[in-house]
Scaffold this motif. Sequence first.
Motif, PDB file in Angstrom:
ATOM      1  N   ALA A 170      19.975  43.654  10.741  1.00 16.19           N
ATOM      2  CA  ALA A 170      19.571  43.522   9.340  1.00 16.19           C
ATOM      3  C   ALA A 170      19.073  44.858   8.793  1.00 16.19           C
ATOM      4  O   ALA A 170      18.481  45.665   9.520  1.00 16.19           O
ATOM      5  N   PRO A 171      19.282  45.103   7.496  1.00 15.81           N
ATOM      6  CA  PRO A 171      18.890  46.388   6.908  1.00 15.81           C
ATOM      7  C   PRO A 171      17.386  46.621   6.862  1.00 15.81           C
ATOM      8  O   PRO A 171      16.947  47.757   6.677  1.00 15.81           O
ATOM      9  N   GLY A 172      16.599  45.570   7.029  1.00 12.42           N
ATOM     10  CA  GLY A 172      15.148  45.716   6.991  1.00 12.42           C
ATOM     11  C   GLY A 172      14.533  46.090   8.327  1.00 12.42           C
ATOM     12  O   GLY A 172      13.325  45.925   8.517  1.00 12.42           O
ATOM     13  N   GLY A 173      15.343  46.613   9.255  1.00 15.84           N
ATOM     14  CA  GLY A 173      14.807  47.041  10.542  1.00 15.84           C
ATOM     15  C   GLY A 173      15.057  46.089  11.675  1.00 15.84           C
ATOM     16  O   GLY A 173      14.369  46.139  12.695  1.00 15.84           O
ATOM     17  N   GLY A 174      16.039  45.214  11.521  1.00 17.62           N
ATOM     18  CA  GLY A 174      16.328  44.238  12.569  1.00 17.62           C
ATOM     19  C   GLY A 174      15.572  42.945  12.363  1.00 17.62           C
ATOM     20  O   GLY A 174      14.787  42.794  11.425  1.00 17.62           O
ATOM     21  N   ARG A 175      15.791  42.002  13.269  1.00 15.79           N
ATOM     22  CA  ARG A 175      15.201  40.672  13.139  1.00 15.79           C
ATOM     23  C   ARG A 175      13.715  40.663  13.496  1.00 15.79           C
ATOM     24  O   ARG A 175      13.308  41.268  14.481  1.00 15.79           O
ATOM     25  N   ARG A 176      12.921  39.996  12.649  1.00 16.59           N
ATOM     26  CA  ARG A 176      11.505  39.773  12.934  1.00 16.59           C
ATOM     27  C   ARG A 176      11.214  38.289  12.777  1.00 16.59           C
ATOM     28  O   ARG A 176      11.623  37.669  11.779  1.00 16.59           O
ATOM     29  N   ARG A 225      19.951  23.394 -25.045  1.00 15.61           N
ATOM     30  CA  ARG A 225      19.819  23.119 -23.616  1.00 15.61           C
ATOM     31  C   ARG A 225      20.042  24.430 -22.871  1.00 15.61           C
ATOM     32  O   ARG A 225      21.119  25.017 -22.921  1.00 15.61           O
ATOM     33  N   VAL A 226      18.984  24.877 -22.191  1.00 18.12           N
ATOM     34  CA  VAL A 226      18.983  26.207 -21.586  1.00 18.12           C
ATOM     35  C   VAL A 226      19.087  26.101 -20.065  1.00 18.12           C
ATOM     36  O   VAL A 226      18.379  25.310 -19.431  1.00 18.12           O
ATOM     37  N   GLY A 227      19.956  26.911 -19.495  1.00 18.15           N
ATOM     38  CA  GLY A 227      20.036  27.047 -18.045  1.00 18.15           C
ATOM     39  C   GLY A 227      19.422  28.361 -17.614  1.00 18.15           C
ATOM     40  O   GLY A 227      19.683  29.397 -18.222  1.00 18.15           O
ATOM     41  N   LEU A 228      18.581  28.325 -16.589  1.00 17.47           N
ATOM     42  CA  LEU A 228      17.999  29.547 -16.032  1.00 17.47           C
ATOM     43  C   LEU A 228      18.828  29.974 -14.824  1.00 17.47           C
ATOM     44  O   LEU A 228      18.997  29.196 -13.881  1.00 17.47           O
ATOM     45  N   LEU A 229      19.340  31.179 -14.852  1.00 20.12           N
ATOM     46  CA  LEU A 229      20.106  31.742 -13.748  1.00 20.12           C
ATOM     47  C   LEU A 229      19.188  32.716 -13.019  1.00 20.12           C
ATOM     48  O   LEU A 229      18.915  33.812 -13.507  1.00 20.12           O
ATOM     49  N   VAL A 230      18.691  32.306 -11.865  1.00 19.17           N
ATOM     50  CA  VAL A 230      17.640  33.030 -11.162  1.00 19.17           C
ATOM     51  C   VAL A 230      18.263  33.876 -10.054  1.00 19.17           C
ATOM     52  O   VAL A 230      18.862  33.338  -9.114  1.00 19.17           O
ATOM     53  N   VAL A 231      18.115  35.185 -10.159  1.00 15.35           N
ATOM     54  CA  VAL A 231      18.796  36.121  -9.266  1.00 15.35           C
ATOM     55  C   VAL A 231      17.779  36.757  -8.325  1.00 15.35           C
ATOM     56  O   VAL A 231      16.853  37.448  -8.780  1.00 15.35           O
ATOM     57  N   GLY A 232      17.934  36.525  -7.020  1.00 12.37           N
ATOM     58  CA  GLY A 232      16.991  37.128  -6.075  1.00 12.37           C
ATOM     59  C   GLY A 232      17.356  36.830  -4.635  1.00 12.37           C
ATOM     60  O   GLY A 232      17.963  35.801  -4.331  1.00 12.37           O
ATOM     61  N   ASP A 233      16.952  37.736  -3.741  1.00  9.30           N
ATOM     62  CA  ASP A 233      17.246  37.619  -2.316  1.00  9.30           C
ATOM     63  C   ASP A 233      16.002  37.266  -1.514  1.00  9.30           C
ATOM     64  O   ASP A 233      14.872  37.519  -1.932  1.00  9.30           O
ATOM     65  N   GLY A 234      16.259  36.738  -0.313  1.00 10.54           N
ATOM     66  CA  GLY A 234      15.194  36.511   0.642  1.00 10.54           C
ATOM     67  C   GLY A 234      14.948  37.742   1.486  1.00 10.54           C
ATOM     68  O   GLY A 234      15.208  38.879   1.064  1.00 10.54           O
ATOM     69  N   SER A 235      14.466  37.560   2.703  1.00 12.01           N
ATOM     70  CA  SER A 235      14.089  38.665   3.580  1.00 12.01           C
ATOM     71  C   SER A 235      15.286  39.503   4.000  1.00 12.01           C
ATOM     72  O   SER A 235      16.415  39.012   4.116  1.00 12.01           O
ATOM     73  N   THR A 236      15.010  40.770   4.284  1.00 11.70           N
ATOM     74  CA  THR A 236      16.042  41.688   4.766  1.00 11.70           C
ATOM     75  C   THR A 236      15.944  41.906   6.280  1.00 11.70           C
ATOM     76  O   THR A 236      16.488  42.884   6.800  1.00 11.70           O
ATOM     77  N   ALA A 237      15.255  41.015   6.996  1.00 15.21           N
ATOM     78  CA  ALA A 237      15.035  41.219   8.438  1.00 15.21           C
ATOM     79  C   ALA A 237      15.301  39.940   9.227  1.00 15.21           C
ATOM     80  O   ALA A 237      14.465  39.471   9.989  1.00 15.21           O
ATOM     81  N   LEU A 238      16.518  39.387   9.047  1.00 13.00           N
ATOM     82  CA  LEU A 238      16.807  38.073   9.629  1.00 13.00           C
ATOM     83  C   LEU A 238      17.774  38.109  10.812  1.00 13.00           C
ATOM     84  O   LEU A 238      17.945  37.083  11.479  1.00 13.00           O
ATOM     85  N   THR A 239      18.413  39.239  11.065  1.00 11.09           N
ATOM     86  CA  THR A 239      19.334  39.351  12.199  1.00 11.09           C
ATOM     87  C   THR A 239      19.093  40.696  12.894  1.00 11.09           C
ATOM     88  O   THR A 239      18.470  41.596  12.314  1.00 11.09           O
ATOM     89  N   PRO A 240      19.604  40.865  14.128  1.00  8.26           N
ATOM     90  CA  PRO A 240      19.352  42.113  14.852  1.00  8.26           C
ATOM     91  C   PRO A 240      19.780  43.376  14.116  1.00  8.26           C
ATOM     92  O   PRO A 240      19.153  44.428  14.269  1.00  8.26           O
TER      93      PRO A 240
END
Length: 249
Positions: free
Chosen positions: A161-167, A144-159
């Motif tokens: 945010a590291p992706g250049g601010g909120r869009r 019985r195998v469990g998949l541990l999925v590692v990943g982030d969403g967008s980097t531009a969600l707040t003023p």
Amino acid sequence: MLAAVVFVPSAPLLVPELTGPSAFDTEPVRSAVGDALADAAATGIDRWVVVGATDEPMTGPVDEAESGSFARFGVDLRVSLSGVGPDAETGPRMSLSGLIGAWLRESASLGPTTAFIVGRETTPRECAAIGADLAALLGDSRERVGLLVVGDGSTALTPKAPGGGRRDSAVALNDAIVAAIGGADTATLAALEAGPCDNEGVGGRVAWQVVAAAVENSGSALVAKTGYADAPFGVGYVVATWTVTGDPA
């Protein structure tokens, strides 16, 4: 056989040694990750597979080091996927996905764990094929195998945010991703386009699409549960569990 899928952020802030004891704003997501792994483990997991993307621009499945260090994030905290010790690194520098997976293996006592890391520039079509191959491997196993999925969403969600601010475009895309993961909507995850995801700083696309294809090809019926979905530092973090119910269709 596939037993469960757990989605966690690719976030060094999960690691207390990196954030410090006063970083109370990291506790909700860390607690949600612990709860999700405990829920999945309670179903009976024989081994875990960490699914993530490379830090470097490449495509297709890659060999992942067995162990590595968080030194590039400020603390030389060493972790291992194999449990044979932090000095057993045998491949290239461990990806952040692998580091997070290895840290969770140790901190949550997950047991036997391996990595399935894919190049971050792998196309959706290639992800579908790789996921089908992963499903075949899972189907051939009696464990019985469990998949541990590692990943982030967008980097531009707040003023700030590291992706250049909120869009607005980033918020809309991230909301769609959170809804898809929360509803075990593999079709929506499979349909994510590389261009928009790259433009909005979405880091988890490749891992999510590989797992979506693996689940689709396994024919598994799922129950989905979201434990956390927020952007405490302007980056989309989602913690969720897909639990397999019944026999494959």
